[in-house]
Every structure is written in C-alpha cells, then in structure tokens.
Design a protein around this motif. Structure first.
Motif, PDB file in Angstrom:
ATOM      1  N   LEU A 265       0.834  -1.198   0.000  1.00  0.00           N
ATOM      2  CA  LEU A 265       0.000   0.000   0.000  1.00  0.00           C
ATOM      3  C   LEU A 265       0.872   1.252   0.000  1.00  0.00           C
ATOM      4  CD1 LEU A 265      -2.765   1.405   0.227  1.00  0.00           C
ATOM      5  CD2 LEU A 265      -2.587   1.135   2.724  1.00  0.00           C
ATOM      6  N   THR A 266       1.913   1.242   0.808  1.00  0.00           N
ATOM      7  CA  THR A 266       2.813   2.386   0.868  1.00  0.00           C
ATOM      8  C   THR A 266       3.529   2.592  -0.455  1.00  0.00           C
ATOM      9  OG1 THR A 266       3.165   2.033   3.246  1.00  0.00           O
ATOM     10  CG2 THR A 266       4.802   3.358   2.096  1.00  0.00           C
ATOM     11  N   ALA A 267       3.921   1.500  -1.111  1.00  0.00           N
ATOM     12  CA  ALA A 267       4.580   1.603  -2.417  1.00  0.00           C
ATOM     13  C   ALA A 267       3.623   2.169  -3.457  1.00  0.00           C
ATOM     14  CB  ALA A 267       5.096   0.232  -2.852  1.00  0.00           C
ATOM     15  N   MET A 268       2.374   1.746  -3.411  1.00  0.00           N
ATOM     16  CA  MET A 268       1.381   2.264  -4.353  1.00  0.00           C
ATOM     17  C   MET A 268       1.218   3.768  -4.183  1.00  0.00           C
ATOM     18  SD  MET A 268      -1.442  -0.842  -4.140  1.00  0.00           S
ATOM     19  CE  MET A 268      -2.675  -0.026  -5.135  1.00  0.00           C
TER      20      MET A 268
ATOM     21  N   ARG B 206      -8.221  -2.993  -2.416  1.00  0.00           N
ATOM     22  CA  ARG B 206      -7.737  -4.362  -2.220  1.00  0.00           C
ATOM     23  C   ARG B 206      -6.440  -4.362  -1.402  1.00  0.00           C
ATOM     24  NH1 ARG B 206      -8.394  -5.676  -6.947  1.00  0.00           N
ATOM     25  NH2 ARG B 206      -6.323  -5.334  -7.838  1.00  0.00           N
ATOM     26  N   ALA B 207      -5.564  -3.406  -1.652  1.00  0.00           N
ATOM     27  CA  ALA B 207      -4.312  -3.315  -0.896  1.00  0.00           C
ATOM     28  C   ALA B 207      -4.592  -2.999   0.574  1.00  0.00           C
ATOM     29  CB  ALA B 207      -3.407  -2.241  -1.508  1.00  0.00           C
ATOM     30  N   ILE B 208      -5.585  -2.167   0.825  1.00  0.00           N
ATOM     31  CA  ILE B 208      -5.954  -1.834   2.208  1.00  0.00           C
ATOM     32  C   ILE B 208      -6.527  -3.060   2.912  1.00  0.00           C
ATOM     33  CG2 ILE B 208      -7.465  -0.410   3.649  1.00  0.00           C
ATOM     34  CD1 ILE B 208      -7.329   1.706   1.371  1.00  0.00           C
ATOM     35  N   GLU B 209      -7.396  -3.788   2.215  1.00  0.00           N
ATOM     36  CA  GLU B 209      -7.972  -5.004   2.800  1.00  0.00           C
ATOM     37  C   GLU B 209      -6.881  -6.033   3.089  1.00  0.00           C
ATOM     38  OE1 GLU B 209     -10.841  -5.437   3.869  1.00  0.00           O
ATOM     39  OE2 GLU B 209     -12.336  -4.297   2.727  1.00  0.00           O
ATOM     40  N   GLN B 210      -5.910  -6.135   2.216  1.00  0.00           N
ATOM     41  CA  GLN B 210      -4.811  -7.071   2.435  1.00  0.00           C
ATOM     42  C   GLN B 210      -3.981  -6.660   3.640  1.00  0.00           C
ATOM     43  OE1 GLN B 210      -2.768  -7.091  -1.335  1.00  0.00           O
ATOM     44  NE2 GLN B 210      -4.145  -8.597  -2.248  1.00  0.00           N
TER      45      GLN B 210
END
Length: 227
Positions: free
Chosen positions: A96-99, A148-152
């Motif tokens: 998420l941080t990379a995104m 989706r990244a947050i849910e992961q």
C-alpha cells in the motif's frame, strides 16, 4: 515539463498501421495532458503529427474514439508506472505504501501538465457517453486496487481489524485530489510534503498495535517551510 510517461515499446515487427496508430495516440495523449480531452480534435492531432486529417481519421473513425484511445493509453501507462511496480512489495502496508509513493511520484510530475483522470472528470462528470464511461472504468479499476491493498493490510494484521477500508481509501484518494488543487491551481508551497504527511497520519490512525515499526507509525515527516 510533460508528465506523460513513455509509451510501451512496440515490436519492430509490429504492422506499420499499428505503429502509426500508437504514434498518433502518443501525440494525442501529450496534447490532452496540456489542453484536456475536450480539446482534442482530429485536426489538432493531424497537425501535431504532420498527417492528413483523413489519415488520422482512418485509424479511429471519430473524435470520440480518439479520446477513448487516449484514456485507455493513459490508464495503461498509469498501471505500468504506479501499480505494477508496487506488486514487487510484500502484501499489506509495504505494498500500500509503495502504491501511494508511486502515485505521489507521478502526481508530482503532473502538477505542471495536469492529470487526465482529474481534468477528464471535470470535463465529463455530467456528460454521459462512451468517453465518460472509459474514464469511470479506468478510475474505478485503480480505486479497487487501492481498496484491495488496504484489505490485504488488514488481513496481514498491519491495520486494525475494525479499520474502515473504504474510508481509508477515500481519504487517500482525497490527498491526491487536494494536492492537485493546492499545488496546480493555488500554487501553494509545501503541498507535496503535506500530502505525504497526510498519508502518514492516516496510517498512524488505523495501524494495528503490533504493526511493524516502520509501517503505520507516525513517520516524523517534517514540512518544508511554507511561505
């Protein structure tokens, strides 16, 4: 400075027609980044590419199809620059941080030329049709990827179980919109730093107690002097 990233390289064995169409879309994307999708016309692109109007028209058939092609190309480059590199990071907050970091990097360069997603939303928000549909589809795909990244990150235990993923996604997206408004329209110094700090604050608020030390904790980011 143009924010338009390089196009994906076509094989040198690609049909000439395909190469020509790709060159037209590339030129049209650069033009749209400056004047918006609404400013695109077959004539303007023909002049820019030093082709005849009929030659450009033969590849698209209409101004609308040219606009849609530009939206799709912009989305493809956005994914290549922002989304796919982030997949190399581990699931959860690292990804998420990379995104967000990749998104900010691209946004920072688009301050001078504009973002087609944002300018397109302004131009087509109340104009139903295929161009608006293409824009909505592209933005929705990206927002779904962020969600989706947050849910992961929740699944990995990096974010609190009760964190509202949609709210987090909403606030992150809001940082990008605010950055464009503050930096591009109002020319407020320090806007990029404030957007980064805003992201740090969001993660600090929703981080799980046992999240890794470098993730989801106050980053201690300091703003540059705002004048």
């Amino acid at each position: 400075m143009s924010a338009v990233s390089p196009p994906a390289k076509l094989s040198r064995h690609a049909p000439k027609g395909q190469q020509t169409k790709a060159a037209i879309v590339d030129a049209a994307l650069g033009l749209a980044a400056q004047i918006g999708l609404e400013g695109l016309s077959i004539g303007a692109v023909a002049e820019l590419t030093q082709m005849s109007k009929s030659g450009v028209f033969a590849h698209f058939g209409s101004r609308e199809e040219l606009q849609i092609s530009v939206v799709r190309e912009y989305h493809a480059r956005f994914e290549q620059e922002v989304f796919y590199p982030a997949l190399k990071s581990p699931r959860g907050l690292p990804r998420l941080t990379a995104m967000f970091a990749n998104w900010m990097k691209r946004t920072s360069t688009e301050i001078d030329s504009g973002c087609i997603y944002i300018s397109g939303a302004s131009e087509f928000d109340d104009r139903p049709g295929p161009v608006r549909d293409a824009l909505v589809e592209s933005v929705s795909i990206w927002q779904a990827a962020v969600l989706r990244a947050i849910e992961q990150a929740k699944e990995e235990g990096h974010l609190r179980a009760d964190a509202d993923a949609r709210q987090v996604g909403f606030e992150i997206h809001g940082l990008i919109l605010a950055l464009h408004y503050e930096a591009r329209f109002l020319r407020v110094p320090g806007s990029i730093d404030r957007a980064h700090l805003g992201f740090d604050n969001i993660l600090a608020r929703v981080a799980a107690p046992d999240a890794p030390a470098t993730q989801g904790k106050p980053a201690g980011r300091r703003l540059k002097t705002v004048r």
